[in-house]
Motif scaffolding. Sequence first.
Motif, PDB file in Angstrom:
ATOM      1  N   ALA A  12       0.831  -1.207   0.000  1.00  0.00           N
ATOM      2  CA  ALA A  12       0.000   0.000   0.000  1.00  0.00           C
ATOM      3  C   ALA A  12       0.866   1.258   0.000  1.00  0.00           C
ATOM      4  O   ALA A  12       0.549   2.240  -0.669  1.00  0.00           O
ATOM      5  N   ARG A  17      -0.848   4.851  -1.229  1.00  0.00           N
ATOM      6  CA  ARG A  17      -2.178   4.905  -0.629  1.00  0.00           C
ATOM      7  C   ARG A  17      -2.174   5.123   0.881  1.00  0.00           C
ATOM      8  O   ARG A  17      -3.216   5.030   1.520  1.00  0.00           O
ATOM      9  N   ASN A  86      -5.679   5.468   2.639  1.00  0.00           N
ATOM     10  CA  ASN A  86      -6.484   6.384   1.838  1.00  0.00           C
ATOM     11  C   ASN A  86      -7.074   5.738   0.591  1.00  0.00           C
ATOM     12  O   ASN A  86      -7.269   6.405  -0.425  1.00  0.00           O
ATOM     13  N   ASP A  87      -7.382   4.454   0.676  1.00  0.00           N
ATOM     14  CA  ASP A  87      -7.967   3.733  -0.448  1.00  0.00           C
ATOM     15  C   ASP A  87      -8.924   2.689   0.104  1.00  0.00           C
ATOM     16  O   ASP A  87      -8.561   1.929   1.006  1.00  0.00           O
TER      17      ASP A  87
END
Length: 100
Positions: A12, A17, A86-87
């Motif tokens: 990630a 992200r 953030n995903d």
Amino acid sequence: MNDKLLSFLGIARRAGRLSLGFDTATEAMTKGRSKLLLLACDLSARTKRSITETAQKSGTQTIVLNIPMEQIGISLGKVTGIISVNDEGFAEKLKTLCAE
């Protein structure tokens, strides 16, 4: 569990992200980008209280990991106790890995 979780966090991070650290995670939550907040088990009580208040105001789910900051730092290349995901897809997978 921790190895899979840390490995996935590394993926990630490379995908861009994650927001690492207090300031960037707070910014991600206040702007509505954060889907999940992960905290290290050895985060100070004062910092934990402050960041969870922000998470509650923004409606961001928070999970306290059973992993210390040092171990997170080895995986991500930055010692931090606060990680904002953030995903949505990464957040869902990390929730699953945390539940295992």
